[in-house]
Design a protein around this motif. Sequence first.
Motif, PDB file in Angstrom:
ATOM      1  N   TYR A  59       6.701 -20.592   2.633  1.00  0.00           N
ATOM      2  CA  TYR A  59       7.932 -20.889   1.902  1.00  0.00           C
ATOM      3  C   TYR A  59       7.725 -20.761   0.389  1.00  0.00           C
ATOM      4  N   THR A  73      18.127 -23.294   4.173  1.00  0.00           N
ATOM      5  CA  THR A  73      16.883 -22.962   4.855  1.00  0.00           C
ATOM      6  C   THR A  73      17.023 -23.321   6.320  1.00  0.00           C
ATOM      7  N   ALA A  75      14.865 -23.998   9.270  1.00  0.00           N
ATOM      8  CA  ALA A  75      13.485 -24.301   9.667  1.00  0.00           C
ATOM      9  C   ALA A  75      13.472 -24.584  11.162  1.00  0.00           C
ATOM     10  N   THR A  84       9.195 -27.070   3.669  1.00  0.00           N
ATOM     11  CA  THR A  84      10.129 -26.433   2.736  1.00  0.00           C
ATOM     12  C   THR A  84      10.661 -27.449   1.725  1.00  0.00           C
ATOM     13  N   ARG A  88      10.212 -27.317  -2.389  1.00  0.00           N
ATOM     14  CA  ARG A  88      11.351 -27.421  -3.309  1.00  0.00           C
ATOM     15  C   ARG A  88      11.141 -28.575  -4.294  1.00  0.00           C
ATOM     16  N   THR A  98      19.210 -27.797   5.043  1.00  0.00           N
ATOM     17  CA  THR A  98      17.959 -27.470   5.717  1.00  0.00           C
ATOM     18  C   THR A  98      18.006 -28.020   7.135  1.00  0.00           C
TER      19      THR A  98
END
Length: 168
Positions: A59, A73, A75, A84, A88, A98
């Motif tokens: 990532y 995202t 995942a 992730t 970030r 996410t």
Amino acid sequence: LKGKPGARIAILDGAPTDSFATDLKKGYTEVLGSEGKGVDKVVEQAVPNWDGQKALTIYEQMLQAANKPFDGTLAANDTIANSTIAARKARRLGMIPTSGLDATVQGVQHILAGEQSFTIYFSIKDQATRAANLAMAIARGQRPTGGFTSSRSRARCGNPPGDRSLNS
């Protein structure tokens, strides 16, 4: 990402050697590519062995290579989602929608903190019971019926707004 045409998403798939990861990918690819979702899959990569440290590295490389920020995202599980989110945070980037899977404690903590959008709980007992019933039916020469879902229905992760039930 609803209402955001051309939303840019990064996808981190599960282990390519895992048949569940393959089915999961098939399901969300089908859903994202249908019904005019307007999602732009910017980058996609499998995470070997569902490994969180490898997911973090992958990532971080995705973020480094991106010419524009991601809007979301996808995942393949909570461990990957956690990686992730950590990437970030380390870059001081805002949180984006996410996904997750497995309903881990860490996944639920991220949801409560507003860092992860959702997770999915699969009951091991229900899965094992269904698998045993399927095996018995096949062993008896019967055609299995009911209680099975396609990869597409597995990828439909959320409940309608206001619906707090847990679907397995």
